[in-house]
Write a protein that holds these residues in place. Structure first.
Motif, mmCIF file in Angstrom:
data_model
loop_
_atom_site.group_PDB
_atom_site.id
_atom_site.type_symbol
_atom_site.label_atom_id
_atom_site.label_comp_id
_atom_site.label_asym_id
_atom_site.label_seq_id
_atom_site.Cartn_x
_atom_site.Cartn_y
_atom_site.Cartn_z
ATOM 1 N N PHE A 59 0.898 -1.059 0.097
ATOM 2 C CA PHE A 59 0.019 0.242 -0.002
ATOM 3 C C PHE A 59 0.990 1.121 -0.053
ATOM 4 C CE2 PHE A 59 0.792 -1.339 4.191
ATOM 5 C CZ PHE A 59 1.351 -0.453 4.957
ATOM 6 N N ALA A 60 0.208 2.349 -0.643
ATOM 7 C CA ALA A 60 1.030 3.441 -0.530
ATOM 8 C C ALA A 60 1.374 4.155 0.820
ATOM 9 C CB ALA A 60 0.577 4.393 -1.801
ATOM 10 N N GLY A 61 2.104 4.836 0.796
ATOM 11 C CA GLY A 61 2.175 5.636 2.192
ATOM 12 C C GLY A 61 2.894 4.910 3.300
ATOM 13 N N ALA A 62 3.056 5.623 4.343
ATOM 14 C CA ALA A 62 3.531 4.789 5.671
ATOM 15 C C ALA A 62 2.853 4.953 6.648
ATOM 16 C CB ALA A 62 4.802 5.762 6.186
ATOM 17 N N ASN A 63 2.879 3.740 7.374
ATOM 18 C CA ASN A 63 1.941 3.703 8.573
ATOM 19 C C ASN A 63 2.642 4.146 10.004
ATOM 20 O OD1 ASN A 63 -0.186 3.051 10.324
ATOM 21 N ND2 ASN A 63 0.698 0.854 10.652
ATOM 22 N N ILE A 64 2.014 5.106 10.658
ATOM 23 C CA ILE A 64 2.981 5.802 11.647
ATOM 24 C C ILE A 64 1.781 5.800 12.873
ATOM 25 C CG2 ILE A 64 3.715 7.999 12.688
ATOM 26 C CD1 ILE A 64 4.316 9.087 9.859
ATOM 27 N N ILE A 65 2.070 5.141 13.906
ATOM 28 C CA ILE A 65 1.256 4.863 15.097
ATOM 29 C C ILE A 65 2.163 5.652 16.265
ATOM 30 C CG2 ILE A 65 0.409 2.614 14.191
ATOM 31 C CD1 ILE A 65 2.134 1.231 16.262
ATOM 32 N N ILE A 66 1.320 5.995 17.198
ATOM 33 C CA ILE A 66 1.455 6.783 18.451
ATOM 34 C C ILE A 66 1.301 5.962 19.581
ATOM 35 C CG2 ILE A 66 1.085 8.744 19.780
ATOM 36 C CD1 ILE A 66 1.944 9.638 16.963
ATOM 37 N N ILE A 67 2.375 5.704 20.421
ATOM 38 C CA ILE A 67 2.262 5.009 21.640
ATOM 39 C C ILE A 67 2.271 5.853 22.981
ATOM 40 C CG2 ILE A 67 3.396 3.412 23.053
ATOM 41 C CD1 ILE A 67 2.766 2.084 20.425
ATOM 42 N N ASN A 68 1.102 5.935 23.692
ATOM 43 C CA ASN A 68 1.011 6.639 24.821
ATOM 44 C C ASN A 68 1.725 6.375 26.012
ATOM 45 O OD1 ASN A 68 -0.140 8.020 26.989
ATOM 46 N ND2 ASN A 68 -2.206 7.474 26.817
ATOM 47 N N LEU A 69 2.550 7.037 26.470
ATOM 48 C CA LEU A 69 3.619 6.824 27.329
ATOM 49 C C LEU A 69 3.177 7.585 28.754
ATOM 50 C CD1 LEU A 69 7.054 6.965 26.120
ATOM 51 C CD2 LEU A 69 5.805 5.060 26.298
ATOM 52 N N ASP A 70 1.951 8.260 28.626
ATOM 53 C CA ASP A 70 1.446 9.103 29.898
ATOM 54 C C ASP A 70 1.002 8.174 30.909
ATOM 55 O OD1 ASP A 70 2.253 11.740 29.202
ATOM 56 O OD2 ASP A 70 0.645 11.872 28.055
ATOM 57 N N THR A 119 2.611 11.310 3.380
ATOM 58 C CA THR A 119 3.560 12.085 2.572
ATOM 59 C C THR A 119 4.679 11.313 2.266
ATOM 60 O OG1 THR A 119 2.791 14.179 3.996
ATOM 61 C CG2 THR A 119 5.079 13.930 2.766
ATOM 62 N N LEU A 120 5.150 10.182 2.970
ATOM 63 C CA LEU A 120 6.244 9.451 3.103
ATOM 64 C C LEU A 120 5.982 7.972 2.949
ATOM 65 C CD1 LEU A 120 8.677 10.523 5.884
ATOM 66 C CD2 LEU A 120 8.896 11.412 3.607
ATOM 67 N N ASP A 121 6.792 7.339 2.006
ATOM 68 C CA ASP A 121 6.557 5.959 1.652
ATOM 69 C C ASP A 121 7.378 4.922 2.399
ATOM 70 O OD1 ASP A 121 4.517 6.772 -0.006
ATOM 71 O OD2 ASP A 121 6.249 6.995 -1.453
ATOM 72 N N SER A 122 6.863 3.877 3.044
ATOM 73 C CA SER A 122 7.668 3.018 3.874
ATOM 74 C C SER A 122 6.858 1.860 4.063
ATOM 75 C CB SER A 122 8.173 3.461 5.270
ATOM 76 O OG SER A 122 9.046 2.606 5.913
ATOM 77 N N PRO A 123 7.784 0.613 3.724
ATOM 78 C CA PRO A 123 6.839 -0.713 4.441
ATOM 79 C C PRO A 123 6.864 -1.177 5.729
ATOM 80 C CG PRO A 123 9.066 -1.022 3.374
ATOM 81 C CD PRO A 123 8.987 0.417 3.461
ATOM 82 N N ILE A 124 7.593 -0.427 6.264
ATOM 83 C CA ILE A 124 7.829 -0.691 7.837
ATOM 84 C C ILE A 124 6.869 0.448 8.887
ATOM 85 C CG2 ILE A 124 9.412 -1.161 9.661
ATOM 86 C CD1 ILE A 124 9.610 -3.029 7.194
ATOM 87 N N THR A 125 6.209 -0.007 9.574
ATOM 88 C CA THR A 125 5.403 0.838 10.605
ATOM 89 C C THR A 125 6.464 1.601 11.297
ATOM 90 O OG1 THR A 125 3.358 -0.674 10.593
ATOM 91 C CG2 THR A 125 3.953 0.659 12.516
ATOM 92 N N ILE A 126 6.088 3.041 11.654
ATOM 93 C CA ILE A 126 6.917 3.901 12.256
ATOM 94 C C ILE A 126 6.390 4.240 13.565
ATOM 95 C CG2 ILE A 126 8.054 6.256 12.268
ATOM 96 C CD1 ILE A 126 7.730 6.252 9.168
ATOM 97 N N VAL A 127 6.997 3.873 14.581
ATOM 98 C CA VAL A 127 6.528 4.003 15.955
ATOM 99 C C VAL A 127 7.122 5.204 16.727
ATOM 100 C CG1 VAL A 127 6.168 2.743 18.184
ATOM 101 C CG2 VAL A 127 5.963 1.410 16.077
ATOM 102 N N ILE A 128 6.036 6.020 17.042
ATOM 103 C CA ILE A 128 6.379 7.212 17.806
ATOM 104 C C ILE A 128 6.072 6.854 19.377
ATOM 105 C CG2 ILE A 128 6.137 9.716 17.952
ATOM 106 C CD1 ILE A 128 5.573 9.799 15.069
ATOM 107 N N GLN A 129 6.715 7.082 20.187
ATOM 108 C CA GLN A 129 6.277 7.016 21.740
ATOM 109 C C GLN A 129 6.429 8.329 22.125
ATOM 110 O OE1 GLN A 129 9.384 4.355 23.395
ATOM 111 N NE2 GLN A 129 10.813 5.890 23.663
#
Length: 569
Positions: free
Chosen positions: A28-39, A80-90
């Motif tokens: 699929f086109a694009g990148a999958n970016i997920i947010i991990i809640n550390l609060d 905006t960006l393409d990546s086959p790997i999920t990008i994880v932001i904590q």
């Protein structure tokens, strides 16, 4: 940081082309970016304070609205960006330093990694890449189980939490998030600007594009001492990536604001400067204010206060006749900036330059606020410079200079159109080197401060963030096959694991060629370009015979594919 070597690349040669196994599922086109809640409970994303939905954000608590804004910013970057790997932001909300809205950075950096399939791996050896970019270029997760980006944002600010950019006087959280996520995605270097040292003793992909116009060297070519000097070479360090340079004219306007010493030659050149909230802004000047720079002399208030001197411009100038029509040079301190600007206006000066006093000898030129009283009486452009530059002018009587716009240069670029990077003197930790210069206009998302006129768009003609991402290696890959879209045989390749022709599943494995075409793509192209059904079937047979001879498919697989192909009229 982590150095990771991925040894998973396979190469299969056929017709001087490389074949690799296709992905196991449709890309699929694009990148999958997920947010991990550390609060923790009751704080940050979990804050239960009731909140009315605002600007397209439907959350009904402060915490939910914050999380919605994060997910919205992540979706913008993901589209905006393409990546086959999920990008994880904590991420978490915490009290931060005064005036700090947020921060983000990569959790790990990688170099000399391998790649799978057609993914290209690193462009350069012995070069650091931030985690998310390294994963994309490797085509694989280099650090399973770990987040790619760590982010924290201030719980002290009253952010606008709407998603529509209609933030009014408040700081727009989505814009701040887009900025900080950009840093984590590799809009930053891995250099300590204060010392010039590289992380882990080697360069990084951002530093490879950081060019010092004074030395003609990029940061990967410099010694630590040279990088340390370059990090405070204000106005003379630029981004040399071709994508940013090519798109800069569609974003940055002509007319670069500058403060320049013209003569004598030993001190001539553009100078780092701060602007004033009073008097005509430099951008409004029809032509530069040019002339002799004359140090102002005034009364020292009879020593009534130790802060007052004969150079501070806090009272009427005693050398007004010498200053009239010239550029007044005034020392900082003793009174407000607007008072100094008013005194220079009253003396008939054409412009005013305020340089730091001894107490701020090591400080950068300040931004100068007004006082609400004297502002209206300042009718001349007023700027600030650092103490060393001010004293150099004092030591050279008759020095000339100018304050104004250079109409031949774009605001935020150098004379040949390369976009400037933010390199103030002294170094500003967390800002120097990893932002566009604050002098840029249009204002850019990745300047060191968030400007109120920013959009949520990341690319030209609104911005130059995506363009820099392209230069560091975030190549466009619409079908996520590892081949850049511009070079791809088919940027919407059929990456199904088996060859499916017009709904007929042959069960035979699908392959991808080095040009980005899969076997299914090639068969579809043969069908679409053949003059008739017979020519199409014959062409497919020749292709499959070659694959079988090379050992890539069995006879049974060849027959299954050929049977499906024959049924497509």
């Amino acid at each position: 940081m982590r150095k990771n070597i991925l040894n998973a690349k396979r190469t299969l040669m056929l017709f001087a082309a490389t074949l690799v196994l296709a992905c196991s599922s449709t890309a699929f086109a694009g990148a999958n970016i997920i947010i991990i809640n550390l609060d923790g409970p009751g704080e940050g994303f979990n804050d239960p304070t009731p909140a009315a939905p605002v600007g397209g954000n439907p959350g009904t608590t402060l915490g939910q609205q914050r999380l919605n804004a994060f997910n919205h910013a992540a979706a913008i970057w993901g589209a905006t960006l393409d990546s086959p790997i999920t990008i994880v932001i904590q991420a978490a909300f915490n009290p931060l330093a005064p005036n700090v809205l947020g921060s983000a950075g990569a959790t790990f950096i990688f170099s000399d990694f391998g790649s799978v399939g057609l993914y290209p791996g690193p462009e350069f050896p012995n070069t650091w890449y931030f985690s998310s970019l390294a994963d994309k270029r490797a085509g694989a997760e280099l650090n399973p189980g770990f987040a790619d980006i760590n982010a924290q944002f201030s719980s002290n600010f009253n952010f606008y939490l709407g998603l529509d950019n209609n933030h009014g006087p408040l700081n727009d959280l989505v814009a701040v998030l887009l900025h900080e996520f950009g840093h984590g995605l590799n809009f930053a270097n891995a250099v300590n600007e204060a010392t010039g040292t590289n992380a882990g003793g080697q360069t990084d992909i951002f530093a490879r594009h950081t060019l010092d116009n004074t030395t003609g060297l990029t940061w990967d070519q410099m010694t630590d001492a040279q990088r340390q000097a370059s990090a405070i070479n204000w106005g003379n360090v630029v981004w040399n990536g071709s994508t940013v340079t090519a798109n800069a004219p569609s974003v940055l306007v002509l007319g670069s604001p500058e403060v320049r010493v013209l003569t004598p030659a030993p001190i001539a050149g553009i100078k780092q400067f701060g602007t004033a909230a009073f008097g005509p802004p430099i951008s409004s000047l029809a032509s530069p204010v040019t002339g002799t720079i004359v140090p102002a002399v005034d009364v020292d208030e009879d020593g009534a206060a130790a802060a007052f001197t004969t150079t501070d411009g806090c009272s009427p100038f005693t050398n007004a006749a010498a200053v009239a029509g010239k550029i007044a040079l005034i020392e900082r301190g003793g009174c407000g900036f607007a008072v100094k600007g008013r005194m220079a206006t009253q003396a008939g000066a054409a412009g005013a330059i305020i340089y730091n006093q001894l107490a701020n000898a090591g400080a950068a030129p300040p931004g100068m606020a007004g006082d609400g009283i004297n502002d209206a009486f300042v009718l001349i452009p007023t700027v600030s410079i650092n103490r060393a530059d001010g004293l150099a002018i004092v030591a050279n009587p008759g020095a000339t200079g100018s304050i104004g716009n250079n109409p031949a240069i774009r605001a935020g670029a150098d004379a040949v159109g390369r976009v400037r990077l933010f390199m103030p003197n002294p170094v500003v930790g967390g800002s120097s080197g990893s932002h566009y210069d604050s002098i840029a206009f249009k204002n850019l998302l990745m300047e060191p401060a968030i400007n109120p006129d920013l959009t949520h768009n990341l690319k030209a003609p609104d911005d130059l963030t995506l363009e820099l991402m392209r230069d560091v290696g975030w190549f466009p890959d619409a079908d996520l096959d590892g081949v850049a879209t511009d070079d791809d045989c088919d940027d919407t390749s059929n990456l199904a694991p088996t060859v499916v022709i017009n709904g007929c599943n042959s069960g035979a494995p699908n392959f991808i060629f080095a040009n980005g075409c899969t076997l299914t793509d090639l068969i579809e192209q043969l069908h679409n370009t053949a003059r008739n059904h017979g020519q199409y079937v014959s062409a497919v047979a020749h292709l499959l015979n070659d694959l079988k001879k090379a050992g890539f498919i069995t006879g049974a697989q060849k027959g299954a594919i050929q049977s499906c192909a024959a049924g497509w009229n």
